[in-house]
Design an enzyme around this catalytic site. Structure first.
Site, PDB file in Angstrom:
ATOM      1  N   ARG A  35       0.794  -1.261   0.117  1.00  0.00           N
ATOM      2  CA  ARG A  35      -0.093  -0.204   0.073  1.00  0.00           C
ATOM      3  C   ARG A  35       0.764   0.966  -0.045  1.00  0.00           C
ATOM      4  O   ARG A  35       0.357   2.302   0.336  1.00  0.00           O
ATOM      5  CB  ARG A  35      -0.915   0.083   1.209  1.00  0.00           C
ATOM      6  CG  ARG A  35      -1.969  -1.174   1.318  1.00  0.00           C
ATOM      7  CD  ARG A  35      -3.232  -0.976   2.181  1.00  0.00           C
ATOM      8  NE  ARG A  35      -3.958  -2.011   2.140  1.00  0.00           N
ATOM      9  CZ  ARG A  35      -3.719  -3.397   2.966  1.00  0.00           C
ATOM     10  NH1 ARG A  35      -2.813  -3.200   4.060  1.00  0.00           N
ATOM     11  NH2 ARG A  35      -4.613  -4.247   2.845  1.00  0.00           N
ATOM     12  N   LYS A  81       2.770  11.567 -11.208  1.00  0.00           N
ATOM     13  CA  LYS A  81       1.817  10.715 -12.001  1.00  0.00           C
ATOM     14  C   LYS A  81       2.669   9.322 -12.212  1.00  0.00           C
ATOM     15  O   LYS A  81       3.667   9.427 -12.921  1.00  0.00           O
ATOM     16  CB  LYS A  81       1.469  11.066 -13.285  1.00  0.00           C
ATOM     17  CG  LYS A  81       0.191  11.986 -13.114  1.00  0.00           C
ATOM     18  CD  LYS A  81       0.003  12.450 -14.796  1.00  0.00           C
ATOM     19  CE  LYS A  81      -1.134  13.423 -15.006  1.00  0.00           C
ATOM     20  NZ  LYS A  81      -1.407  13.323 -16.376  1.00  0.00           N
ATOM     21  N   GLU A 112       9.812  18.603 -24.807  1.00  0.00           N
ATOM     22  CA  GLU A 112       9.037  18.769 -23.660  1.00  0.00           C
ATOM     23  C   GLU A 112       9.596  20.186 -22.806  1.00  0.00           C
ATOM     24  O   GLU A 112       8.732  21.131 -22.166  1.00  0.00           O
ATOM     25  CB  GLU A 112       9.151  17.709 -22.639  1.00  0.00           C
ATOM     26  CG  GLU A 112       8.486  16.460 -23.214  1.00  0.00           C
ATOM     27  CD  GLU A 112       6.761  16.666 -23.040  1.00  0.00           C
ATOM     28  OE1 GLU A 112       6.384  17.644 -22.639  1.00  0.00           O
ATOM     29  OE2 GLU A 112       6.230  15.564 -23.392  1.00  0.00           O
ATOM     30  N   LYS A 163       6.892  22.809 -14.616  1.00  0.00           N
ATOM     31  CA  LYS A 163       6.072  21.770 -14.160  1.00  0.00           C
ATOM     32  C   LYS A 163       5.604  21.635 -12.754  1.00  0.00           C
ATOM     33  O   LYS A 163       4.661  21.469 -12.451  1.00  0.00           O
ATOM     34  CB  LYS A 163       6.866  20.323 -14.930  1.00  0.00           C
ATOM     35  CG  LYS A 163       5.999  18.987 -14.193  1.00  0.00           C
ATOM     36  CD  LYS A 163       5.449  18.362 -15.574  1.00  0.00           C
ATOM     37  CE  LYS A 163       4.470  17.168 -15.130  1.00  0.00           C
ATOM     38  NZ  LYS A 163       4.717  15.815 -15.938  1.00  0.00           N
ATOM     39  N   GLU A 198      -5.012  17.198 -11.160  1.00  0.00           N
ATOM     40  CA  GLU A 198      -5.196  17.474 -12.492  1.00  0.00           C
ATOM     41  C   GLU A 198      -6.680  17.800 -12.505  1.00  0.00           C
ATOM     42  O   GLU A 198      -7.537  17.146 -13.152  1.00  0.00           O
ATOM     43  CB  GLU A 198      -4.819  16.229 -13.304  1.00  0.00           C
ATOM     44  CG  GLU A 198      -4.950  16.312 -14.514  1.00  0.00           C
ATOM     45  CD  GLU A 198      -4.353  15.366 -15.674  1.00  0.00           C
ATOM     46  OE1 GLU A 198      -4.029  14.225 -14.851  1.00  0.00           O
ATOM     47  OE2 GLU A 198      -3.814  15.562 -16.516  1.00  0.00           O
ATOM     48  N   ARG A 206      -3.510  21.967 -14.658  1.00  0.00           N
ATOM     49  CA  ARG A 206      -2.568  20.949 -15.229  1.00  0.00           C
ATOM     50  C   ARG A 206      -2.843  20.628 -16.644  1.00  0.00           C
ATOM     51  O   ARG A 206      -1.768  20.371 -17.355  1.00  0.00           O
ATOM     52  CB  ARG A 206      -2.737  19.943 -14.268  1.00  0.00           C
ATOM     53  CG  ARG A 206      -1.616  19.029 -14.432  1.00  0.00           C
ATOM     54  CD  ARG A 206      -1.424  18.109 -13.133  1.00  0.00           C
ATOM     55  NE  ARG A 206      -0.417  16.882 -13.521  1.00  0.00           N
ATOM     56  CZ  ARG A 206       0.050  16.229 -12.113  1.00  0.00           C
ATOM     57  NH1 ARG A 206      -0.485  16.494 -11.225  1.00  0.00           N
ATOM     58  NH2 ARG A 206       1.020  15.317 -12.594  1.00  0.00           N
ATOM     59  N   HIS A 260       7.860  10.436 -28.900  1.00  0.00           N
ATOM     60  CA  HIS A 260       6.591  11.200 -28.107  1.00  0.00           C
ATOM     61  C   HIS A 260       6.964  12.741 -28.356  1.00  0.00           C
ATOM     62  O   HIS A 260       5.992  13.531 -28.608  1.00  0.00           O
ATOM     63  CB  HIS A 260       6.645  10.817 -26.577  1.00  0.00           C
ATOM     64  CG  HIS A 260       5.654  11.692 -25.832  1.00  0.00           C
ATOM     65  ND1 HIS A 260       4.005  11.705 -26.102  1.00  0.00           N
ATOM     66  CD2 HIS A 260       6.203  12.744 -24.946  1.00  0.00           C
ATOM     67  CE1 HIS A 260       3.664  12.896 -25.282  1.00  0.00           C
ATOM     68  NE2 HIS A 260       4.707  13.176 -24.459  1.00  0.00           N
TER      69      HIS A 260
HETATM   70  N1  NAD Z   1       4.749  10.416 -15.485  1.00  0.00           N
HETATM   71  C1  NAD Z   1       4.523  11.291 -16.184  1.00  0.00           C
HETATM   72  O1  NAD Z   1       4.194  12.478 -15.990  1.00  0.00           O
HETATM   73  C2  NAD Z   1       5.026  11.281 -17.490  1.00  0.00           C
HETATM   74  C3  NAD Z   1       5.173  12.408 -18.392  1.00  0.00           C
HETATM   75  C4  NAD Z   1       5.572  12.324 -19.780  1.00  0.00           C
HETATM   76  C5  NAD Z   1       5.807  11.056 -20.247  1.00  0.00           C
HETATM   77  N2  NAD Z   1       5.629   9.732 -19.368  1.00  0.00           N
HETATM   78  C6  NAD Z   1       6.129   8.570 -20.048  1.00  0.00           C
HETATM   79  O2  NAD Z   1       7.464   8.722 -20.178  1.00  0.00           O
HETATM   80  C7  NAD Z   1       7.687   7.492 -21.273  1.00  0.00           C
HETATM   81  C8  NAD Z   1       8.613   7.960 -22.147  1.00  0.00           C
HETATM   82  O3  NAD Z   1       9.739   8.248 -21.360  1.00  0.00           O
HETATM   83  P1  NAD Z   1      11.208   8.421 -22.071  1.00  0.00           P
HETATM   84  O4  NAD Z   1      11.231   9.153 -23.355  1.00  0.00           O
HETATM   85  O5  NAD Z   1      12.321   8.719 -20.978  1.00  0.00           O
HETATM   86  O6  NAD Z   1      11.576   6.866 -22.600  1.00  0.00           O
HETATM   87  P2  NAD Z   1      12.335   5.601 -22.165  1.00  0.00           P
HETATM   88  O7  NAD Z   1      12.429   5.550 -20.502  1.00  0.00           O
HETATM   89  O8  NAD Z   1      11.841   4.452 -22.913  1.00  0.00           O
HETATM   90  O9  NAD Z   1      13.809   5.959 -22.662  1.00  0.00           O
HETATM   91  C9  NAD Z   1      13.920   6.131 -23.901  1.00  0.00           C
HETATM   92  C10 NAD Z   1      15.045   5.016 -24.385  1.00  0.00           C
HETATM   93  O10 NAD Z   1      16.324   5.470 -24.097  1.00  0.00           O
HETATM   94  C11 NAD Z   1      17.021   4.471 -23.501  1.00  0.00           C
HETATM   95  N3  NAD Z   1      17.694   5.280 -22.437  1.00  0.00           N
HETATM   96  C12 NAD Z   1      17.269   5.860 -21.356  1.00  0.00           C
HETATM   97  N4  NAD Z   1      18.369   6.543 -20.658  1.00  0.00           N
HETATM   98  C13 NAD Z   1      19.234   6.200 -21.388  1.00  0.00           C
HETATM   99  C14 NAD Z   1      20.738   6.759 -21.110  1.00  0.00           C
HETATM  100  N5  NAD Z   1      21.140   7.671 -20.342  1.00  0.00           N
HETATM  101  N6  NAD Z   1      21.750   6.168 -22.174  1.00  0.00           N
HETATM  102  C15 NAD Z   1      21.226   5.300 -23.096  1.00  0.00           C
HETATM  103  N7  NAD Z   1      19.939   5.038 -23.234  1.00  0.00           N
HETATM  104  C16 NAD Z   1      19.130   5.461 -22.543  1.00  0.00           C
HETATM  105  C17 NAD Z   1      15.981   3.640 -22.926  1.00  0.00           C
HETATM  106  O11 NAD Z   1      16.558   2.273 -22.649  1.00  0.00           O
HETATM  107  C18 NAD Z   1      14.969   3.692 -23.895  1.00  0.00           C
HETATM  108  O12 NAD Z   1      15.381   2.953 -24.976  1.00  0.00           O
HETATM  109  C19 NAD Z   1       6.563   7.100 -21.695  1.00  0.00           C
HETATM  110  O13 NAD Z   1       6.087   5.897 -21.319  1.00  0.00           O
HETATM  111  C20 NAD Z   1       5.603   8.370 -21.094  1.00  0.00           C
HETATM  112  O14 NAD Z   1       4.300   7.754 -20.931  1.00  0.00           O
HETATM  113  C21 NAD Z   1       5.481   9.961 -18.134  1.00  0.00           C
HETATM  114 ZN    ZN Z   2       4.192  14.942 -23.283  1.00  0.00          ZN
END
Ligand code: NAD
Ligand code: ZN
Ligand code: NAD
Ligand code: ZN
Lengths: 373, 373
Positions: free
Chosen positions: B131, B152, B194, B236, B246, B250, B274
């Site tokens: 929990r 989130k 972003e 943010k 939210e 937001r 993205h």
């Molecule tokens: N929680 C939130 O508020 C929020 C906001 C925006 C996005 N997200 C989520 O975040 C995710 C996308 O995040 P992301 O773009 O960081 O993706 P990710 O975590 O998949 O990383 C992108 C790629 O880069 C690689 N990688 C990461 N760090 C590295 C490093 N230092 N060196 C080499 N390779 C590395 C990973 O293995 C992956 O293949 C999505 O699932 C999205 O829904 C969440």
């Molecule tokens: Zn985004």
């Protein structure tokens, strides 16, 4: 004020600042469900998810569905098999699938129609669907007077019970006592064990009242039940309001549970119902108290009240003492050979002791077994 | 005060009453991880769970493990495959199994070493293990400056992204910019999208600064990055502090996301990252604004800044307009043919409009495609 005149039922408010909510207790509430939902601001603008189990659905689903239909609610129903095994991630995911396919949105509400199993499962779905939607409990077991108050929701992991969960308070608990008429008598008695526990830890007068009205309660006398469940919820609500996140006080709710959980485990969660196991555990806590110097009347009283409800007070003779102790050590940490126990100090009062030795517990377990030999 | 002298890094406090926490941004923070954990009261009395993905672990796990070992932390590591598919209930359950087997208790902490995928997955584990236990983010992507602020956390359901989750604030976000040197350049640019968004919705001066230092940022200049990420997190954090759950404000964080999400879906979540998709989406929002009467300079400026970072500003010509619009209608409700959009009104300012017609959106999509023909 413990009755709500306009709603025609007992009412208890669980005070948790902006998460406060009412518990409504009475006979014939489910046919009036739509009005009660509206009272809590649940409109029919977004679809509802109703979760129940096969046994409960057989007896009570039609009533609920008709009531919701009359209120113009668009409801999707998800039925799981009866029993603890439905509190799993597999059933959780299936509920999520149903919710998504039915188009539930962030303004939707999840309703749990059933006992603690359905409440815990549906509550965890509500806590995490789209990061949290509204939740309503419709308890159908006496035990659920306990499980529906406090906001703990969870599913089990194959390796341990209640490992995966959240705190998520409902918008309301709507307890229709009529549903209890179809509950198997063993489940009735087991649920009453938690009600007795609430008296023993907090309120001597209520405990005495339970003892006096044991037969009426087991016979499901609706007025007596309404009072007993109201009082039981009240104790739990008071404890929870003072300690929502389980920092300290809330531990007193575990009276009888340390030994009880171990007995459930040794019986493979099939032989003893939870309430039966804690019934024996509560006698054990009283025996411990006496060993620690309390008045031996505590044991006499505890046995008398549990026997009045037809609940077990001794450990089945085929349960192995070492197995019980090792289950307990798996569940609780004995650091330096000592652990924490909730110990009665008088009827309606308990103490949390951190210095209980394994030897002392062993002697109590032996005693509880001796009685059944 | 945006630097913490004793810790030797930039510091931003996210203000959420009793859930407030610091974001520490600097170069070489991971080798000093133990000291930083201690600073946040994470003792080595209970085991830690460290979640990472294969790519990240290859480059950075050893550093983190050594730092934790020096601090006497007992850490169990759980590695998932790289990529979005690890944000699933299957991997979530596997993390839970690892945690239970390693004996994590209610005082344990879950650490996420990775990008948004690992952060969201590990965060949901932390939110629901027993929990809820403590959570620390160790972001390794630029995008994670966004995902690690706001609390989130979620996993995906086969039918929809981010459907299953919670709000769970971390104890700290520890952003070691050194880790970014191993991040693929496309991911660098996408993450910067972003950051640009944070300027465009909230802070003209920061937006101009990003435009001016685009080359340095893409080249991972550590001082510039520290400032940019600090400012991005700051926007943010301000928005989130004002609207943790939210309710309304937001929503401005979704600039570019309505069109962006649709483009990701049409590209089957494989063609566009993205950040690339929302880059195009932000141009779309500016075009919409101009159609609604704003100054056409908004489009010029938005294109200029995104192009300076090498980000895409037009829809690939093989993307079907109808497919994009229907993905958008699946994602968002067009009630009465109208929906909600975040629309810029000036650089650093946006408005939430609820009256955007599907026809207007179609003309913008056509325009964005025309550019790539
Ligand atoms: N929680 C939130 O508020 C929020 C906001 C925006 C996005 N997200 C989520 O975040 C995710 C996308 O995040 P992301 O773009 O960081 O993706 P990710 O975590 O998949 O990383 C992108 C790629 O880069 C690689 N990688 C990461 N760090 C590295 C490093 N230092 N060196 C080499 N390779 C590395 C990973 O293995 C992956 O293949 C999505 O699932 C999205 O829904 C969440
Ligand atoms: Zn985004
Ligand atoms: N969340 C909490 O704070 C909390 C507290 C205590 C217990 N619990 C949980 O509650 C669960 C036990 O709850 P329970 O004892 O209500 O079990 P349950 O929900 O499994 O119900 C017991 C049995 O009675 C049947 N049943 C229920 N209502 C009925 C009715 N009206 N008519 C006919 N049959 C009916 C069910 O199908 C089931 O077979 C456990 O999983 C336990 O972990 C949770
Ligand atoms: Zn119990």
């Amino acid at each position: 004020m413990d009755t709500n005149q306009s709603l025609g039922c007992r009412e208890l408010i669980v005070s948790l600042e902006d998460r406060s909510y009412p518990i409504w207790i009475g006979s014939g509430l489910l046919p009036r469900l739509s009005a009660l939902l509206l009272e809590r601001g649940i409109s029919n603008g977004s679809p509802l998810l109703l979760v129940s189990d096969e046994q409960v659905a057989k007896h009570h689903l039609a009533t609920v569905q008709q009531a919701l239909q009359e209120g113009g609610y668009n409801t999707v129903v998800h039925i799981v098999p009866s029993g603890e095994s439905s509190k799993s991630l597999t059933h959780y995911e299936a509920c999520m699938t149903t919710a998504i396919e039915a188009g539930l949105d962030r303004k939707s509400t999840v309703l749990a129609l059933g006992g603690g199993v359905v409440g815990d499962l549906a509550g965890f779905v509500a806590a995490t669907y789209m990061r949290g939607v509204k939740f309503i409990q419709l308890p159908t077991t006496i035990l659920a007077h306990d499980s529906s108050v406090g906001g703990k929701v969870a599913v089990n992991h194959a390796l341990a019970k209640n490992m995966i969960g959240a705190f998520h308070q409902p918008e309301a608990v709507i307890f229709d006592l009529e549903t209890l008429h179809t509950l198997p008598i063993r489940e009735v008695r087991a649920g009453l064990a938690e009600m007795i526990k609430h008296g023993l830890i907090w309120d001597e007068a209520f405990s005495d009242w339970c003892l006096e009205h044991a037969d009426d309660l087991v016979a499901l006398d609706q007025a007596k039940l309404a009072y007993g469940i109201y009082m039981g919820c009240n104790v739990k609500a008071q404890v929870v309001s003072k300690d929502e996140r389980e920092q300290n006080l809330r531990a007193i709710l575990n009276l009888g549970h340390t030994i009880g959980h171990a007995l459930e485990a040794v019986g493979q969660y099939g032989e003893l119902l939870h309430g039966e196991a804690i019934s024996i555990g509560m006698v054990g806590s009283a025996e411990l108290a006496v060993l620690l110097g309390e008045d031996s009347q505590l044991v006499t009283y505890t046995r008398r009240i549990l026997e009045a409800f037809g609940l077990p007070t001794s450990i089945p003779s085929h349960y192995d003492t070492d197995a019980i102790l090792s289950a307990m050590m798996h569940d609780k940490k004995f650091s330096g050979g000592r652990t924490t126990f909730v110990i009665p100090t008088a009827v309606g009062q308990v103490d949390i002791r951190h210095d209980i030795s394994i030897e002392l517990v062993r002697s109590v377990v032996d005693k509880l077994k001796g009685e059944s030999a």
